[in-house]
Design a protein around this motif. Structure first.
Motif, PDB file in Angstrom:
ATOM      1  N   SER A 281      41.265  35.990  34.256  1.00  0.00           N
ATOM      2  CA  SER A 281      39.933  36.334  34.749  1.00  0.00           C
ATOM      3  C   SER A 281      38.898  35.612  33.911  1.00  0.00           C
ATOM      4  O   SER A 281      39.183  35.177  32.788  1.00  0.00           O
ATOM      5  CB  SER A 281      39.695  37.846  34.699  1.00  0.00           C
TER       6      SER A 281
ATOM      7  N   ARG B 183      32.724  39.537  45.350  1.00  0.00           N
ATOM      8  CA  ARG B 183      34.139  39.239  45.124  1.00  0.00           C
ATOM      9  C   ARG B 183      34.839  40.441  44.480  1.00  0.00           C
ATOM     10  O   ARG B 183      35.969  40.795  44.837  1.00  0.00           O
ATOM     11  CB  ARG B 183      34.269  37.996  44.245  1.00  0.00           C
TER      12      ARG B 183
ATOM     13  N   LEU C  22      37.252  25.299  43.858  1.00  0.00           N
ATOM     14  CA  LEU C  22      37.434  26.414  44.786  1.00  0.00           C
ATOM     15  C   LEU C  22      38.052  25.940  46.094  1.00  0.00           C
ATOM     16  O   LEU C  22      38.895  26.621  46.689  1.00  0.00           O
ATOM     17  CB  LEU C  22      36.091  27.102  45.056  1.00  0.00           C
TER      18      LEU C  22
ATOM     19  N   SER D  31      40.670  30.713  42.845  1.00  0.00           N
ATOM     20  CA  SER D  31      39.995  31.899  43.361  1.00  0.00           C
ATOM     21  C   SER D  31      38.723  32.200  42.582  1.00  0.00           C
ATOM     22  O   SER D  31      37.828  32.874  43.082  1.00  0.00           O
ATOM     23  CB  SER D  31      40.936  33.109  43.300  1.00  0.00           C
ATOM     24  N   ASP D  32      38.631  31.703  41.363  1.00  0.00           N
ATOM     25  CA  ASP D  32      37.411  31.799  40.559  1.00  0.00           C
ATOM     26  C   ASP D  32      37.441  30.671  39.541  1.00  0.00           C
ATOM     27  O   ASP D  32      38.519  30.216  39.132  1.00  0.00           O
ATOM     28  CB  ASP D  32      37.323  33.156  39.861  1.00  0.00           C
TER      29      ASP D  32
ATOM     30  N   ASN E 263      29.712  36.917  42.813  1.00  0.00           N
ATOM     31  CA  ASN E 263      30.728  37.516  41.957  1.00  0.00           C
ATOM     32  C   ASN E 263      30.821  39.025  42.166  1.00  0.00           C
ATOM     33  O   ASN E 263      31.905  39.612  42.107  1.00  0.00           O
ATOM     34  CB  ASN E 263      30.420  37.212  40.485  1.00  0.00           C
TER      35      ASN E 263
ATOM     36  N   ARG F 135      32.355  37.134  32.751  1.00  0.00           N
ATOM     37  CA  ARG F 135      30.999  36.875  33.233  1.00  0.00           C
ATOM     38  C   ARG F 135      30.049  37.959  32.750  1.00  0.00           C
ATOM     39  O   ARG F 135      30.450  39.056  32.397  1.00  0.00           O
ATOM     40  CB  ARG F 135      30.966  36.819  34.767  1.00  0.00           C
TER      41      ARG F 135
END
Length: 388
Positions: A364, A192, A318, A323-324, A189, A367
């Motif tokens: 989004s 990314r 994925l 993309s996430d 992450n 996290r």
């Protein structure tokens, strides 16, 4: 003497200057009666690194995420040194504890994880990376991981021990190319997030990338290596033990590498047991000796008797256009997804019963730390909002 700590506002510190400032904090603690059995909480703001290293000379600083709410702070029995130094509490820790790290609560109950003298001076991840990454005073990195995350603290400690330069940037995700770092330590992450700036291929200075926290899935691994023009050194470890496996060369997609020679790693009922410590991670070792992580024991979703690993479903999502993604659930499968899915392709990737019952498209995914998600909290949040 070159600086090893550089702030974006232009303030710099050589190691000698840094040590001089930390000693002032150490004297305050000694004068107040602190000793090696005491803990003191220090907020993780980067400017508090002087307090942290000063406290390490006297007692055990516990690095506290400065964004924690009062409710979250209540999980930890620790006094926090903000403006006023609290009265010392004795017998809070063993005398060989160098620093304490607050667990994120993503895998078990909140607690303080001690980093011992052996882990800090000899067996720690920072020492491991120094050896395998050949980190020297000529190298540099950035504050892409906060100090309260164990690997974030260890990254700074690595620079302190080797003299490598540690850059503190206001927005490391966007401005990191301006300081030409030579090594990066972080989760997939983290990589990314760093891949958004447009960096000319020939200007890429990163020569060593160590991934931690989660497996590097094939498609992203290829994408990251092409972007950074650097092979990723993927690894697996836990705070209580340190590094367990590393993958240099040859490399095998989705693996976290070979188990280190000094590590006793067994697979018992699909769980990875290391030096008799139950990691809570599920996985297997293939016929070539590569270790694979397939999920978390406590994150297993049981649907109609079928056991489903969130990581397996995440990989399929994925591969199908996301993309996430994060997959969660208890007796059913749900997912938060960034991007657009090809549902027909998804059906060809995994069994029908593993396909999420509901998919929530979001801009989004929120996290923590090394890119971890508290799946139980996420499930509770959606239940409270009556979305599932």
């Amino acid at each position: 003497m070159k600086p090893f700590l550089v702030f974006e506002n232009g303030t710099t510190y050589t190691k000698t200057q840094f040590d001089a400032k930390t000693k002032k904090y150490a004297k305050q603690l000694k004068k107040a009666g602190y000793n090696k059995t005491c803990r003191i909480g220090v907020f993780s703001n980067t400017e508090n690194i002087f307090k942290i290293f000063g406290a390490m000379q006297v007692c055990s600083p516990v690095i506290i995420d400065h964004t924690m709410t009062e409710h979250e702070l209540s999980y930890y029995d620790i006094d926090i040194w903000d403006d006023i130094l609290p009265q010392p509490q004795y017998n809070q820790c063993n005398t060989d504890e160098v620093v304490g790290i607050c667990s994120s609560g993503s895998t078990e109950k909140h607690r303080i994880i001690p980093i011992t003298e052996d882990q800090y001076y000899r067996d720690g991840l920072d020492n491991n990376i120094q050896i395998h990454g050949n980190i020297t005073e000529n190298d540099s990195t950035i504050n892409v991981i906060p100090l309260w995350v164990c690997i974030g603290f260890q990254t700074f400690a690595l620079c302190y021990k080797t003299g490598a330069t540690y850059y503190v940037l206001d927005d490391p995700w966007k401005s990191w190319p301006s300081v030409n770092p030579t090594f990066i330590i972080g989760s997939p992450n983290v990589l990314r997030g760093m891949m958004s700036p447009n960096v000319p291929y020939e200007n890429m200075t990163i020569r060593h990338i160590r991934t931690v926290g989660a497996p590097m899935y094939k498609d992203f691994k290829v994408e990251a290596q092409q972007f950074f023009n650097c092979i990723t050194t993927d690894s697996y470890g836990v705070n209580e033990i340190g590094t367990i496996s590393i993958m240099h060369y040859p490399q095998k997609y989705n693996s976290v590498g070979y188990v280190l020679d000094n590590i006793d790693c067994k697979i018992i009922d699909n769980e990875i047991i290391v030096n008799n410590f139950a990691t809570g991670d599920l996985g297997h070792i293939d016929e070539d000796g590569f270790l694979f992580i397939t999920g978390r024991k406590k994150e297993t979703i049981i649907k109609g008797g079928w056991k489903i690993m969130p990581y397996e479903v995440e990989q399929a999502l994925l591969d199908s256009g996301a993309s996430d993604v994060v997959v969660f659930g208890y007796d059913n499968v749900y997912a938060e997804v960034v991007g657009k899915l090809d549902l027909d392709l998804l059906k060809s990737k995994i069994a029908r019963y593993k396909i999420p019952e509901k998919i929530f498209y979001v801009e989004s995914i929120n996290r923590k730390g090394q890119g971890k998600i508290n799946r139980k909290n996420l499930l509770d949040e959606y239940k409270q909002n009556r979305k599932i």
